[in-house]
Scaffold this motif. Structure first.
Motif, PDB file in Angstrom:
ATOM      1  N   PRO A  25     -11.604 -10.926  30.167  1.00  0.00           N
ATOM      2  CA  PRO A  25     -11.153 -11.703  29.004  1.00  0.00           C
ATOM      3  C   PRO A  25     -10.990 -10.810  27.777  1.00  0.00           C
ATOM      4  O   PRO A  25     -11.752  -9.882  27.551  1.00  0.00           O
ATOM      5  N   ILE A  26      -9.978 -11.109  27.002  1.00  0.00           N
ATOM      6  CA  ILE A  26      -9.658 -10.339  25.809  1.00  0.00           C
ATOM      7  C   ILE A  26     -10.125 -11.092  24.569  1.00  0.00           C
ATOM      8  O   ILE A  26     -10.152 -12.324  24.557  1.00  0.00           O
ATOM      9  N   ASP A  27     -10.512 -10.359  23.548  1.00  0.00           N
ATOM     10  CA  ASP A  27     -10.868 -10.942  22.251  1.00  0.00           C
ATOM     11  C   ASP A  27      -9.871 -10.393  21.236  1.00  0.00           C
ATOM     12  O   ASP A  27      -9.967  -9.235  20.836  1.00  0.00           O
ATOM     13  N   VAL A  28      -8.892 -11.206  20.840  1.00  0.00           N
ATOM     14  CA  VAL A  28      -7.832 -10.710  19.959  1.00  0.00           C
ATOM     15  C   VAL A  28      -8.361 -10.298  18.587  1.00  0.00           C
ATOM     16  O   VAL A  28      -7.783  -9.428  17.945  1.00  0.00           O
ATOM     17  N   SER A  29      -9.474 -10.882  18.139  1.00  0.00           N
ATOM     18  CA  SER A  29     -10.017 -10.485  16.839  1.00  0.00           C
ATOM     19  C   SER A  29     -10.614  -9.080  16.903  1.00  0.00           C
ATOM     20  O   SER A  29     -10.720  -8.414  15.873  1.00  0.00           O
ATOM     21  N   ALA A  30     -10.980  -8.620  18.083  1.00  0.00           N
ATOM     22  CA  ALA A  30     -11.453  -7.243  18.249  1.00  0.00           C
ATOM     23  C   ALA A  30     -10.280  -6.283  18.404  1.00  0.00           C
ATOM     24  O   ALA A  30     -10.374  -5.113  18.040  1.00  0.00           O
ATOM     25  N   THR A  49     -11.763 -17.047  11.533  1.00  0.00           N
ATOM     26  CA  THR A  49     -12.686 -17.735  12.429  1.00  0.00           C
ATOM     27  C   THR A  49     -12.105 -17.659  13.837  1.00  0.00           C
ATOM     28  O   THR A  49     -11.440 -18.592  14.282  1.00  0.00           O
ATOM     29  N   PRO A  50     -12.360 -16.535  14.521  1.00  0.00           N
ATOM     30  CA  PRO A  50     -11.807 -16.384  15.867  1.00  0.00           C
ATOM     31  C   PRO A  50     -12.436 -17.373  16.837  1.00  0.00           C
ATOM     32  O   PRO A  50     -13.550 -17.868  16.613  1.00  0.00           O
ATOM     33  N   LEU A  51     -11.712 -17.646  17.900  1.00  0.00           N
ATOM     34  CA  LEU A  51     -12.201 -18.537  18.948  1.00  0.00           C
ATOM     35  C   LEU A  51     -11.877 -17.914  20.296  1.00  0.00           C
ATOM     36  O   LEU A  51     -10.740 -17.515  20.549  1.00  0.00           O
ATOM     37  N   ASN A  52     -12.886 -17.824  21.137  1.00  0.00           N
ATOM     38  CA  ASN A  52     -12.736 -17.336  22.502  1.00  0.00           C
ATOM     39  C   ASN A  52     -13.445 -18.339  23.399  1.00  0.00           C
ATOM     40  O   ASN A  52     -14.648 -18.549  23.254  1.00  0.00           O
ATOM     41  N   VAL A  53     -12.680 -18.958  24.318  1.00  0.00           N
ATOM     42  CA  VAL A  53     -13.258 -20.041  25.108  1.00  0.00           C
ATOM     43  C   VAL A  53     -12.580 -20.139  26.480  1.00  0.00           C
ATOM     44  O   VAL A  53     -11.390 -19.869  26.613  1.00  0.00           O
TER      45      VAL A  53
END
Length: 167
Positions: A25-30, A49-53
């Motif tokens: 999974p990728i975290d676009v805010s990172a 306010t990033p969201l990863n779910v």
């Protein structure tokens, strides 16, 4: 015989590592930090306010950066499809179909297109949306508030390349 067995075992091990890495999974805010978003937009931005779910149809990562000085914004979305969910190619067709005017973009992922702020596309002026498909991932990058569409598209492509490098 043992050498051949070890060679095959090593090959299988290396292939499984690359397959697992591709599904991470990728975290676009990172991938695109607040500091980088400020450089892209040319203005200071609010704290995001990033969201990863994980959802029924895959893993979602999203982050929005909004300027503190104007209407400029950067929107980042990635959906990594799960088995049995809507295929990213189909999602791309849905978003870029229905009479919208798209500009095909070569050299990004498997397929890419940009929609701009025209009445036919239902977007306000000075907005572009870049959609990219790569494997099981559907990427959306939106830029708003930039009068020069070519500059906005260049910046969106650069962000897309960064995201694609993490998939």
């Amino acid at each position: 015989m043992r050498t051949k067995y070890y060679g095959v075992s090593l090959l299988i091990f290396l292939l499984s590592i690359s397959l697992l890495a591709a599904e991470k999974p990728i975290d676009v805010s990172a991938v695109v930090s607040k500091t980088e978003a400020e450089k892209i937009l040319g203005e200071p931005v609010r704290n995001p306010t990033p969201l990863n779910v994980n959802g029924k149809d895959g893993y979602y990562s999203k982050c929005n950066y909004y300027s503190t000085k104007s209407v400029r914004s950067l929107l980042l979305r990635v959906r990594q499809a799960s088995e049995g969910s809507v295929d990213p190619q189909s999602e791309f067709n849905q978003v870029t179909g229905n009479g919208v005017k798209i500009q095909a973009i070569d050299g990004l992922g498997e397929r890419a297109a940009m929609l701009n702020g025209t009445p036919e596309n239902g977007l306000p002026p000075n907005v572009i949306m870049l959609y990219v498909v790569k494997g099981k991932s559907f990427i959306t990058i939106g830029l708003a508030g930039m009068a020069d569409q070519e500059v906005a598209l260049t910046k969106a492509k650069q962000v897309a390349e960064k995201v694609l490098a993490q998939l």
